[in-house]
Design a protein around this motif. Structure first.
Motif, short mmCIF file in Angstrom:
data_model
loop_
_atom_site.label_atom_id
_atom_site.label_comp_id
_atom_site.label_asym_id
_atom_site.label_seq_id
_atom_site.Cartn_x
_atom_site.Cartn_y
_atom_site.Cartn_z
N ALA A 37 0.84 -1.20 0.00
CA ALA A 37 0.00 0.00 0.00
C ALA A 37 0.88 1.24 0.00
N VAL A 38 0.31 2.33 -0.53
CA VAL A 38 0.93 3.65 -0.49
C VAL A 38 0.04 4.54 0.36
N VAL A 39 0.61 5.16 1.39
CA VAL A 39 -0.16 6.05 2.26
C VAL A 39 0.20 7.49 1.90
N ARG A 40 -0.77 8.22 1.37
CA ARG A 40 -0.55 9.62 1.00
C ARG A 40 -0.79 10.48 2.24
N CYS A 41 0.26 10.68 2.99
CA CYS A 41 0.16 11.33 4.30
C CYS A 41 -0.19 12.82 4.14
#
Length: 457
Positions: A37-41
């Motif tokens: 997963a990629v977490v777009r903080c």
């Protein structure tokens, strides 16, 4: 998705999401990895939650600032990517000469703010580079010899630790942590904001940018001239020489010169533009009729963008480095031959001259540098050409390494392949201190997708 709290779920891109292909992509087209997963903080709290989840599940954790790590540090297979691209808030105090920017900001954004007051932070030579990776790995740019590398101007940082704690690093709060952040390559945590001291630069400056015909032995003569020029150059000027070939679609080059070898020179003078033009004239006038010459007085922000078109997203890149104290005749011969034999017309061999503030003492993990950093950079287009281009870089680095002390510029580090010996050689006596700080803040080596320093026992 059940592993993520509700407050974070709409920022998480998983493999079944239509956005996944774009979210996982990074600048270097050779890097092709598939994170869980990629977490777009969007906030420090997002970063804290994501670090906690990765640690709980023992997932590999990659941190992406600008996404321009040539080694692919900003992504990982079967792990979690913290994408900081939305953390770009910027505050600038021209009176105190301080600028604070989020961990996802780029140098172009910082330059746009500071140049309004005739100030600049030592950055890179590519405006879309993220401030985070460049600073944490050192940071070579056009004003390094006058004001030092990027990390030397870092005065404060906000960081999330491996145990998801938000902490401050400054001269008065966790000073050992600030010392480590100045050049440690992201080994101790996720920096969510950087505060820099800015310095007087521009907004107009003299910039040297010229390409000379390198046929008939002129590459060697050009490198000798560069070596001799650097011996007497003052700290106000930061220069580099580069070897390559004129590409087929080389803008600004005369018709019929495609494929010709060149020796080029680039440099910025911090000070009176007229003085800069006079000082840099020997490099500009190396040949009577240069292949291309864009030298002159220009805006500093334009200097910062001069290479932007040369490194498009999705291009294929493989770069390494070797630090040398001198350019002897054997080294010059090696470089001239390698420049002529590069598999791609887009590749260059760059010679960065370091002096003055770039080699002076810095209260940080990366505190000293050799007089020349040699950076062979293979740049090409087609995957089928990967082996030839990678071999070209490795072969040249292997030939130059016996002349070096073994240290590297860790932002130019192939594909995360520099071993512990090279990391130890780069940090020298500071390695032990850095390993102890690593053990204090990241004892389980959560932040290991970098040129890694192992925690001390």
């Amino acid at each position: 998705m059940a592993d993520f709290p509700r407050s974070l779920r709409d920022a998480v891109i998983t493999r079944d999401d239509p956005e996944y292909a774009r979210a996982r992509a990074v600048w270097n087209g050779v890097i092709d990895r598939y994170p869980l997963a990629v977490v777009r903080c969007r906030s420090v709290d997002d970063v804290r939650l994501a670090v906690e989840i990765a640690r709980r599940h023992l997932w590999p954790l990659a941190v992406r600032g600008g996404g321009h790590s040539v080694a692919g540090h900003g992504t990982v297979d079967d792990g979690l990517v913290l994408d900081l691209a939305r953390l770009t808030g910027l505050e600038f105090d021209p009176d105190r000469r301080l600028v604070t920017a989020g961990g996802g900001a780029t140098w172009g954004q910082v330059d746009a703010a500071t140049q309004a007051a005739g100030l600049a932070v030592p950055g890179g030579v590519f405006s879309r580079t993220g401030i985070a990776g460049l600073t944490l790995g050192g940071g070579y740019g056009w004003i390094r010899n006058r004001y030092g590398l990027s990390c030397a101007s870092l005065v404060r940082a906000e960081m999330v630790t491996a145990d998801s704690e938000a902490v401050t690093a400054s001269a008065t709060e966790n000073p050992e942590l600030l010392w480590a952040l100045r050049g440690s390559g992201g080994n101790v945590g996720v920096v969510t904001s950087f505060t820099y001291r800015a310095h007087p630069v521009g907004p107009r400056a003299y910039f040297l940018f010229v390409f000379h015909d390198a046929r008939a032995g002129r590459a060697r003569r050009g490198l000798r001239l560069f070596r001799d020029f650097c011996r007497a150059a003052p700290g106000e000027v930061s220069t580099l020489a580069f070897l390559g070939r004129v590409p087929d679609a080389g803008e600004g080059f005369a018709a019929g010169t495609a494929g010709w070898p060149f020796v080029g020179f680039a440099g910025l003078y911090v000070g009176d533009p007229g003085e800069g033009a006079s000082l840099l004239s020997p490099l500009r006038e190396f040949s009577r009729d240069p292949l291309a010459d864009a030298s002159g007085v220009t805006d500093y922000v334009d200097v910062q963008q001069v290479f932007d078109a040369d490194y498009p997203d999705g291009g294929r890149y493989y770069w390494k480095s070797v630090n040398l104290e001198t350019l002897d005749e054997e080294t010059i011969d090696l470089l001239a031959e390698a420049g002529r034999s590069a598999p791609s017309d887009l590749s260059t061999i760059d010679l960065w001259h370091n002096a003055g503030a770039a080699t002076g003492p810095v209260d940080g993990a990366l505190s000293s540098h050799a007089a020349f950093m040699i950076n062979p950079e293979a740049n090409w287009v087609t995957a089928a050409d990967d082996p030839a281009n990678i071999h070209w870089v490795r072969e040249l680095v292997a030939a130059l390494t016996p002349k070096s002390d073994g240290s590297r510029y860790l932002n130019f580090a192939g594909f995360q392949e520099e071993g512990e010996d090279a990391v130890r050689a780069t940090f020298r006596d500071d390695y032990v201190r850095l390993a102890r700080i690593k053990a204090r803040w990241d004892p389980e080596n959560c932040f290991r997708l970098n040129q890694n320093v192992h925690p001390a026992a």
